[in-house]
Write a protein that holds these residues in place. Structure first.
Motif, short mmCIF file in Angstrom:
data_model
loop_
_atom_site.label_atom_id
_atom_site.label_comp_id
_atom_site.label_asym_id
_atom_site.label_seq_id
_atom_site.Cartn_x
_atom_site.Cartn_y
_atom_site.Cartn_z
N GLU A 288 1.02 -1.37 -0.04
CA GLU A 288 0.01 -0.10 0.17
C GLU A 288 0.93 1.38 0.08
O GLU A 288 0.44 2.33 -0.43
N ALA A 289 2.03 1.19 0.41
CA ALA A 289 2.95 2.27 0.45
C ALA A 289 3.28 3.16 -0.95
O ALA A 289 3.68 3.93 -1.15
N ILE A 290 2.80 2.16 -2.25
CA ILE A 290 2.92 2.88 -3.30
C ILE A 290 2.13 4.01 -3.30
O ILE A 290 2.49 4.93 -4.30
N ASP A 291 1.28 4.43 -2.70
CA ASP A 291 0.57 5.69 -2.45
C ASP A 291 1.47 6.62 -2.26
O ASP A 291 1.01 7.71 -2.70
N MET A 292 2.60 6.45 -1.68
CA MET A 292 3.44 7.40 -1.39
C MET A 292 4.50 7.79 -2.43
O MET A 292 5.48 8.47 -2.34
N ALA A 293 4.55 6.82 -3.69
CA ALA A 293 5.44 6.83 -4.48
C ALA A 293 5.31 7.64 -5.95
O ALA A 293 3.88 7.97 -5.71
N GLY A 294 6.25 8.05 -6.49
CA GLY A 294 5.90 8.82 -7.91
C GLY A 294 4.91 7.90 -8.79
O GLY A 294 4.89 6.83 -8.46
N PRO A 295 4.43 8.42 -9.72
CA PRO A 295 3.46 7.66 -10.68
C PRO A 295 4.08 6.44 -11.25
O PRO A 295 3.48 5.44 -11.10
N GLY A 296 5.22 6.70 -11.73
CA GLY A 296 5.95 5.43 -12.58
C GLY A 296 6.07 4.23 -11.72
O GLY A 296 5.99 3.08 -12.01
N LEU A 297 6.73 4.63 -10.36
CA LEU A 297 7.10 3.42 -9.45
C LEU A 297 5.56 2.96 -8.94
O LEU A 297 5.52 1.44 -8.67
#
Ligand code: CUV
Ligand code: SF4
Length: 625
Positions: A488-497
């Motif tokens: 769920e931490a992808i919500d803190m990542a840039g769009p590509g990552l």
């Protein structure tokens, strides 16, 4: 000069730490922060590396009035020698851990122990084959015995190079040969460093620095790499799994045992013993609901990666874990264990057990672990913990928070599996700029910083910039507590990552293990370089150790740089007294090995520094910035 400690909230990022620091203050228990204040200001000669104690014509310290030591050594020579010996300590630490792994593997291969087994047969065969050992139609233990000999040979100087140099792109091997930094044998390089830095030997700072590179490469590509590969063979190659972190993993109604140190050879057996039904029954007889095992520091990383055992905390949490009042016993092997743990334990009912003859602590009880008795000794230690449960003062127990969930277990094997068996999806994502690069954030805590502030904020900033973050060592717990180690931490990542990690179901910050497991990252870098037909120095990669403290961390940084990976540190090692050594570290090495160090204490500025480096590497590969 700091006369007073900073307020508790400024000493650590975390609530569990704040509460335990307040409890320590209330109960009059001293911690590392108090002692740092007593030691401040530090000696400036030591800090800049210009004090020489190598012989008894000295000690000599360099100043304007006295620019040379009694023997005539100048500041560059003195700093380079001190730094070389500092790095030798780190290389010796990891590599002696690796040696203990070979001894265990040797005992298994020769049928000298029933307490340890080969858990990953396929990996054993795969590595044997990689190193040119015949595997077809042979008994597993026959292959194992040959592999053991191959590993032993990387420690002495019987060969021209350590075994895993073969993993590097040929072009990079050539660079090392030209520079004379191909590591020959772990013990040889460390011994040679001690020799070179004896009075009257290597009196050319640059030359000493080159040997530092060679010695650290022996650690990365042999001592540490062998430790990792054998640990996987004996205890299983990690696979993604859930676990939990922070002091909330301790349980008020259970017997709590902490494992601390580095080598899974001890902690794996303790884990088996806490699951022994007889011992669980004994714990219940003593009034506990069960036995709870949690890790600290790197042995905690090893157990969490492979077995999902929860992690109580990183380096600066080790004293604070005892201050919960809920810990019956802490069992240690070696490295990064503060001697103060005995003193803090004495403020409670907490017993400390040492297990290695090379790491004994006055005031602790010694239970020596050997290959043939590991299981019996582990049961003995767990029984001692249970016996202490009735001595616990439940009124003094404070478990400060609830645990945080994480996902761990990303060995290279597991990463490849997540990618569908080949590196192609990762390479495509890098080429398309969706993942702009990768940065390994590794290493320690240091009370000179606000605990975990730099570790966490650097990781957060990098994933925002579409840079994949890999963590090991004490940064793992920091990232975990910040909620960065879950998908769920992808919500803190840039769009590509976010897109790529989301599709693969992996977190944007990936846990790859303990400090010796930084060798997994070296191997991954080599795999990528080979796949792309370039060297590691050409890849959009970097490393960082923002809050490092140990000799081992400096050694890791040096093998990363010597392997072609730009490495950021929060503060410099004690080398600033020499312009030659400092310039080499900060730029000169770039011309030789394609990478250098960068220093920046502020994690936000550090993220920009690293981002800029990745931008340059991408452009040189003809990729969008
Ligand atoms: Ni080996 S070296 S404090 S435990 S990472 Fe943690 Fe990791 Fe540094 Fe030590
Ligand atoms: Fe002094 Fe030289 Fe001896 Fe070092 S080696 S203590 S600089 S005399």
């Amino acid at each position: 000069m700091a006369k007073e400690l900073p307020p508790i909230e400024e000493r650590s990022l975390w609530e569990d730490a704040h509460k335990m620091l307040a409890k320590a203050e209330k109960e009059g228990i001293e911690t590392a922060w108090d002692r740092l204040l007593q030691q401040t200001p530090h000696c400036t000669f030591g800090e800049s590396g210009i004090c020489c104690r190598i012989c008894t014509m000295g000690p000599c310290r360099i100043s304007k009035k006295a620019p040379l030591g009694v023997c005539g050594a100048d500041t560059d020579v003195i700093v380079a020698r001190n730094f070389g010996r500092f790095l030798a300590g780190g290389a010796a630490g990891h590599s002696d851990h690796g040696r203990d792994c070979i001894e265990a593997f040797h005992a298994v291969a020769h049928g000298e122990t029933e307490d340890y087994q080969i858990k990953d047969e396929a990996k054993l065969r795969r590595i044997a084959e990689e190193l040119g050992i015949a595997v077809e139609g042979r008994e597993l233990l026959d292959i194992a015995r040959d592999l053991v000999e191959e590993f032993w040979a990387s420690f002495g100087s019987q060969r021209s190079q350590v075994c895993f140099v073969s993993r590097l792109p040929e072009k990079q091997q050539e660079t090392w040969r030209k520079l004379g930094i191909t590591p020959r044998g772990v013990d040889r390089e460390i011994t040679e460093m001690m020799h070179r830095t004896h009075m009257g030997c290597d009196n050319d700072a640059a030359n000493t620095m080159l040997h530092s590179a060679r010695m650290c490469l022996a650690d990365g590509w042999a001592g540490s790499m062998i430790a990792t590969e054998i640990s996987d063979i004996l205890f299983g190659t990690p696979k993604p799994r859930k676990a939990q972190v922070n002091l909330g993993v301790l349980k008020k109604d259970h017997v709590n045992i902490l494992v601390h140190g580095h080598n899974p050879i001890v902690s794996e057996k303790i884990m088996e013993a806490v699951n022994d039904p007889e011992l669980i029954a004994l714990a219940k007889e003593k009034g506990a609901a069960g036995i709870n095992l949690a890790g600290l520091c790197c042995t905690g990383n090893e157990l969490m990666m492979r077995q999902g055992i929860p992690m109580a905390g990183n380096h600066l949490m080790t004293e604070l874990a005892i201050i919960t009042g809920a810990v019956e016993l802490i069992v240690v092997d070696y490295q990064c264990i503060m001697p103060s743990l005995v003193q803090v334990g004495n403020c409670f009912h907490t017993k400390m057990i040492t297990t290695a003859d090379k790491a004994r602590f006055t005031g602790a009880e010694h239970v020596k672990f050997e290959m043939h008795n590991g299981m019996d000794q582990a049961r003995r230690v767990v029984r001692m913990a249970i016996e202490r449960f009735p001595l616990r003062d439940q009124d003094r127990v404070e478990i400060p928070c609830d645990p945080v969930d994480i996902v761990t277990g990303f060995s290279n094997e597991a990463l490849l599996e997540a990618l569908g068996g080949t590196l192609t999806p990762l390479i495509e994502a890098i080429k398309a700029g969706k993942i702009r690069g990768a940065v390994a954030i590794v290493g320690c805590n240091n009370p000179k910083y606000k605990h975990d502030h730099c570790n966490v904020n650097l990781a957060r900033e990098l994933i925002k910039k579409d840079i994949l973050v890999l963590v090991t060592g004490c940064v793992t717990t920091a990232a975990g507590k910040a909620g960065l180690l879950v998908p769920e931490a992808i919500d803190m990542a840039g769009p590509g990552l976010k897109e790529i990690c989301g599709a693969l179901g992996i977190p944007p910050v990936v846990h790859m293990g303990s400090c010796v497991d930084n060798a997994r990252i070296l191997q991954l870098a080599a795999l990528l370089a080979n796949e792309l037909g370039v060297t590691i120095a050409d890849l959009p990669l970097a490393a960082s150790s923002p809050e490092w403290y140990s000799e081992k961390a400096a050694t890791i940084g040096t093998y990363a740089v010597a392997s072609g990976i730009y490495t950021h540190l929060g503060h410099p090692p004690n080398i600033t007294g020499s312009k030659v050594v400092t310039d080499l570290a900060l730029s000169g090495l770039d011309d030789l090995v394609g990478a250098c160090f960068g220093i920046e204490p502020d994690p936000f500025k550090a993220a920009d520094l690293i981002d800029e480096r990745i931008r340059q590497k991408r452009e040189a590969l003809g990729l969008s910035a």
